[in-house]
Design a protein around this motif. Structure first.
Motif, PDB file in Angstrom:
ATOM      1  N   SER A  20      20.403 -17.967 -30.572  1.00  0.00           N
ATOM      2  CA  SER A  20      21.498 -16.834 -30.292  1.00  0.00           C
ATOM      3  C   SER A  20      21.123 -16.368 -28.934  1.00  0.00           C
ATOM      4  N   PRO A  22      23.486 -13.954 -25.836  1.00  0.00           N
ATOM      5  CA  PRO A  22      24.831 -13.284 -25.602  1.00  0.00           C
ATOM      6  C   PRO A  22      25.540 -14.145 -24.245  1.00  0.00           C
ATOM      7  N   LEU A  23      26.797 -14.584 -24.884  1.00  0.00           N
ATOM      8  CA  LEU A  23      27.628 -15.421 -23.785  1.00  0.00           C
ATOM      9  C   LEU A  23      28.883 -15.057 -23.903  1.00  0.00           C
ATOM     10  N   SER A  27      30.960 -18.293 -25.209  1.00  0.00           N
ATOM     11  CA  SER A  27      30.730 -18.201 -26.810  1.00  0.00           C
ATOM     12  C   SER A  27      29.647 -19.040 -26.841  1.00  0.00           C
ATOM     13  N   SER A  28      29.318 -20.365 -26.188  1.00  0.00           N
ATOM     14  CA  SER A  28      28.375 -21.197 -26.393  1.00  0.00           C
ATOM     15  C   SER A  28      28.148 -21.958 -25.130  1.00  0.00           C
ATOM     16  N   ASP A  43      26.653 -17.483 -29.097  1.00  0.00           N
ATOM     17  CA  ASP A  43      27.050 -15.910 -29.063  1.00  0.00           C
ATOM     18  C   ASP A  43      27.162 -15.477 -30.429  1.00  0.00           C
ATOM     19  N   SER A  45      27.984 -12.588 -31.619  1.00  0.00           N
ATOM     20  CA  SER A  45      28.815 -11.552 -31.411  1.00  0.00           C
ATOM     21  C   SER A  45      30.300 -12.270 -31.406  1.00  0.00           C
ATOM     22  N   LYS A  46      30.365 -13.597 -30.864  1.00  0.00           N
ATOM     23  CA  LYS A  46      31.875 -14.182 -30.567  1.00  0.00           C
ATOM     24  C   LYS A  46      32.075 -15.205 -31.747  1.00  0.00           C
TER      25      LYS A  46
END
Length: 143
Positions: A20, A22-23, A27-28, A43, A45-46
């Motif tokens: 996991s 943050p991106l 998103s990946s 990510d 959160s995405k």
């Protein structure tokens, strides 16, 4: 439908660590170290539902399994070639041609319905249909 859990298990069996991370821009992403170890960042959160997570994870595993990596200095055509290679691997993993044919024969003929049936995004099902029909991922030409 290939479950999200089975994709995480596949990554684990291939010694691909999924983290996991943050991106916010992508998103990946996936990277391969100089020693050949592969890591995938997703990510949390995405995540916009399991379909998007499934598509992102399969795509990133595709980079790792096929070795389709590039760097920031790569030309645009080289980047696209590697992205397409990862997408094609993901398509074959998530939507095998025999299962796509069977789904269409069962009446799933709209793109949104096929996407729902396979648990993927509509953009991804468009790529799959293009790949199996035309041998390429040029959705902008056909849709």
């Amino acid at each position: 439908m290939k479950s999200i859990l089975s994709l995480y298990q596949y990554a684990e069996k291939q010694n691909i660590e999924v983290l996991s991370f943050p991106l916010p821009e992508t998103s990946s992403m996936s990277i391969m170290t100089d020693s050949g170890d592969c890591y995938i960042g997703i990510d949390d959160s995405k995540k916009d539902g399991e379909s998007l997570e499934r598509v992102h994870l399969a795509h990133e595993i595709g980079h790792c399994v096929t070795g389709a990596f590039y760097n920031r200095y790569s030309t645009a055509d080289m980047r696209q070639r590697h992205e397409n290679k990862a997408d094609k691997w993901a398509i074959r993993k998530l939507i095998p041609i025999a299962r796509l044919d069977a789904a269409i024969a069962d009446g799933h003929t709209d793109l949104w319905d096929l996407a729902d049936h396979f648990g993927v995004t509509e953009d991804f099902i468009r790529k799959a249909v293009c790949y199996y029909t035309h041998g390429n991922l040029a959705t902008e030409v056909y849709y």
